[in-house]
Design a protein around this motif. Structure first.
Motif, short mmCIF file in Angstrom:
data_model
loop_
_atom_site.label_atom_id
_atom_site.label_comp_id
_atom_site.label_asym_id
_atom_site.label_seq_id
_atom_site.Cartn_x
_atom_site.Cartn_y
_atom_site.Cartn_z
N LYS A 1 0.80 -1.31 0.08
CA LYS A 1 0.20 0.04 0.01
C LYS A 1 0.96 1.41 0.04
CE LYS A 1 -3.80 -0.29 2.57
NZ LYS A 1 -4.53 -0.24 3.62
N GLY A 2 0.44 2.15 -0.75
CA GLY A 2 1.31 3.50 -1.08
C GLY A 2 0.26 4.62 -0.41
N ASN A 3 0.94 5.72 -0.29
CA ASN A 3 0.07 6.87 0.17
C ASN A 3 -1.16 7.15 -0.62
OD1 ASN A 3 2.38 8.05 -1.49
ND2 ASN A 3 1.17 10.08 -1.27
N HIS A 4 -1.16 7.04 -2.04
CA HIS A 4 -2.19 7.43 -2.72
C HIS A 4 -3.19 6.29 -2.77
CE1 HIS A 4 -0.93 10.97 -5.00
NE2 HIS A 4 0.43 10.61 -4.61
N TRP B 1 -5.70 7.13 0.45
CA TRP B 1 -6.24 8.10 0.17
C TRP B 1 -7.61 7.56 -0.61
CZ3 TRP B 1 -1.89 11.67 -1.71
CH2 TRP B 1 -1.61 12.34 -0.49
N CYS B 2 -7.31 6.88 -1.67
CA CYS B 2 -8.43 6.38 -2.55
C CYS B 2 -9.16 5.17 -1.45
CB CYS B 2 -7.71 5.63 -3.61
SG CYS B 2 -8.87 4.89 -4.90
N GLU B 3 -8.39 4.71 -0.87
CA GLU B 3 -9.25 3.67 0.02
C GLU B 3 -10.16 4.31 0.85
OE1 GLU B 3 -8.31 0.75 3.87
OE2 GLU B 3 -6.82 1.09 2.46
N GLU B 4 -9.73 5.53 1.51
CA GLU B 4 -10.72 6.14 2.29
C GLU B 4 -11.92 6.67 1.46
OE1 GLU B 4 -7.84 9.02 3.93
OE2 GLU B 4 -7.27 7.75 5.39
N TRP B 5 -11.58 7.22 0.38
CA TRP B 5 -12.75 7.69 -0.52
C TRP B 5 -13.70 6.64 -0.98
CZ3 TRP B 5 -13.50 6.77 -5.93
CH2 TRP B 5 -14.29 7.19 -6.58
N LEU B 6 -13.24 5.51 -1.24
CA LEU B 6 -14.05 4.12 -1.54
C LEU B 6 -15.03 3.93 -0.29
CD1 LEU B 6 -11.79 2.17 -3.92
CD2 LEU B 6 -13.93 3.34 -4.77
N ARG B 7 -14.14 3.96 0.59
CA ARG B 7 -15.17 3.77 2.06
C ARG B 7 -16.14 4.42 2.40
NH1 ARG B 7 -10.87 3.47 5.24
NH2 ARG B 7 -10.49 1.12 4.82
N SER B 8 -15.81 5.83 2.29
CA SER B 8 -16.67 6.79 2.87
C SER B 8 -17.21 8.06 2.11
CB SER B 8 -15.85 7.94 4.03
OG SER B 8 -15.07 8.50 3.31
N GLY B 9 -16.74 8.00 0.69
CA GLY B 9 -17.33 8.88 -0.21
C GLY B 9 -16.86 10.26 0.01
N LYS B 10 -16.07 10.39 1.12
CA LYS B 10 -15.35 11.76 1.41
C LYS B 10 -14.24 12.07 0.74
CE LYS B 10 -17.61 11.82 6.22
NZ LYS B 10 -17.18 11.96 7.64
N ASN C 1 -10.87 13.86 0.42
CA ASN C 1 -9.84 14.48 0.89
C ASN C 1 -9.24 15.64 -0.03
OD1 ASN C 1 -6.64 14.86 1.47
ND2 ASN C 1 -7.28 13.58 3.28
N ALA C 2 -9.08 16.79 0.49
CA ALA C 2 -8.65 17.79 -0.46
C ALA C 2 -7.26 17.86 -1.07
CB ALA C 2 -8.77 19.23 0.18
N THR C 3 -6.27 17.26 -0.25
CA THR C 3 -4.99 16.99 -0.71
C THR C 3 -5.08 15.80 -1.69
OG1 THR C 3 -4.12 17.80 1.47
CG2 THR C 3 -2.66 16.18 -0.06
N TRP C 4 -5.59 14.79 -1.47
CA TRP C 4 -5.66 13.70 -2.52
C TRP C 4 -6.24 14.49 -3.79
CZ3 TRP C 4 -10.60 10.96 -3.90
CH2 TRP C 4 -10.58 10.27 -4.73
N TYR C 5 -7.38 15.10 -3.87
CA TYR C 5 -8.19 15.59 -4.78
C TYR C 5 -7.27 16.62 -5.87
CZ TYR C 5 -12.11 17.29 -7.75
OH TYR C 5 -12.87 17.50 -8.70
N MET C 6 -6.26 17.25 -5.39
CA MET C 6 -5.32 18.14 -5.91
C MET C 6 -4.09 17.19 -6.60
SD MET C 6 -5.19 21.63 -3.76
CE MET C 6 -4.35 20.75 -2.22
N HIS C 7 -3.82 16.02 -6.14
CA HIS C 7 -2.58 15.28 -6.21
C HIS C 7 -3.03 14.05 -7.05
CE1 HIS C 7 0.38 18.01 -4.34
NE2 HIS C 7 -0.64 17.94 -3.63
N ALA D 1 -11.25 9.59 -9.29
CA ALA D 1 -12.70 9.41 -8.88
C ALA D 1 -13.37 9.53 -10.57
CB ALA D 1 -13.11 10.91 -8.18
N GLU D 2 -12.86 10.46 -11.45
CA GLU D 2 -13.44 10.30 -12.76
C GLU D 2 -13.32 9.01 -13.38
OE1 GLU D 2 -11.65 13.57 -14.76
OE2 GLU D 2 -12.85 14.93 -13.74
N SER D 3 -12.21 8.41 -12.98
CA SER D 3 -12.07 6.87 -13.72
C SER D 3 -13.09 5.81 -13.27
CB SER D 3 -10.61 6.41 -13.45
OG SER D 3 -10.41 5.92 -12.12
N TYR D 4 -13.76 6.17 -12.13
CA TYR D 4 -14.58 5.06 -11.63
C TYR D 4 -16.05 5.15 -12.17
CZ TYR D 4 -11.91 2.51 -8.25
OH TYR D 4 -10.91 1.95 -7.68
N GLN D 5 -16.41 6.19 -13.06
CA GLN D 5 -17.38 6.46 -13.76
C GLN D 5 -17.85 5.08 -14.57
OE1 GLN D 5 -17.46 9.89 -16.08
NE2 GLN D 5 -17.21 11.15 -14.39
N GLY D 6 -18.99 4.61 -14.08
CA GLY D 6 -19.37 3.18 -15.10
C GLY D 6 -18.93 1.95 -14.21
#
Length: 242
Positions: free
Chosen positions: A64-67, A70-79, A81-87, A93-98
């Protein structure tokens, strides 16, 4: 049996496939990924799906890496993270469409199952970033250090080569392991587009998130396999080159 350590991917599925084709990977091989599968190029979700399917045929170890955290936390909570979003998080998030909720759950389970490091039978350590404990990774107090630290690599790079390994002033961090394989800090930061070796540390992040490539290293022979530069594979994208 061959063992390959594979560096940071950052959503570059095309490059990952190139590397695996160059290796001519077989079901006799072991692939050890040092993390950061997502964030950067446009195929992060596709990378995770590909790796799940690959691991059903070939022995894979996914660190597991730092990115990935962040992705794990987003998949779990839907929240978000501003730092993650910018990096790179925006592109992930867009790649998960579909992708269905079932797919996302499977991806979350993969992230949750990832270890923070792997130590093999020959005392070779694989992890995303580094560690600070002079006693080794098992004594690291703050676990996020294992996927954020850059001081291990900085220390190895600047170590006086004349210091004997048995010397009292040789860094204890380096004495615990035969070799250490890391990603996290692009070698392109040091004007190098190949994996770099300093002391017993091998940095195999060759800048895939930015202008570089994905690298795979045969752990035993140190033969290097690399993709094309990622911007050439994704010509209409910026990756993390903002």
């Amino acid at each position: 049996m061959r063992i390959f350590a594979i560096g940071d991917i950052h959503g570059g599925l095309k490059a990952l496939i190139q590397v695996l084709n160059k290796i001519e990977v077989t079901d006799e091989d072991t692939l050890i990924f040092v993390g950061d599968y997502v964030d950067g190029w446009s195929e992060s979700a596709q990378v995770i799906q590909f790796l799940i399917e690959l691991s059903q045929k070939i022995k894979c170890i996914f660190i597991k890496g730092n990115h990935d955290v962040w992705c794990e936390e987003w998949l779990r909570s839907g929240k978000v993270n501003a730092t993650w979003y910018m990096h790179g998080g925006k592109e992930t998030a867009e790649s998960y469409q579909g992708f269905s909720d079932v797919d996302k759950k499977a991806h979350l389970e993969l992230f949750e199952s990832m270890p923070l490091y792997h130590l093999d039978d020959e005392n070779r350590l694989f992890l995303h970033a580094g560690f600070t404990s002079m006693h080794g990774v098992t004594r690291e107090v703050f676990k996020n250090t294992l996927y954020f630290d850059r001081t291990l690599w900085e220390m190895a790079l600047t170590l006086d080569k004349s210091i004997d390994k048995d010397s009292n002033i040789y860094p204890n961090r380096l004495k615990h392991y035969k070799e250490i394989f890391i990603g996290h800090t692009p070698t392109t930061n040091f004007d190098c587009d190949l994996p770099m070796n300093a002391a017993n540390v091998w940095n195999i992040d060759t800048g895939a998130a930015f202008t570089g490539k994905i690298a795979a290293v045969n752990v035993n022979t140190k033969e290097v396999f690399q993709s094309d530069n990622l911007p050439g594979l994704y010509p209409n994208e910026k990756g993390r080159n903002k």
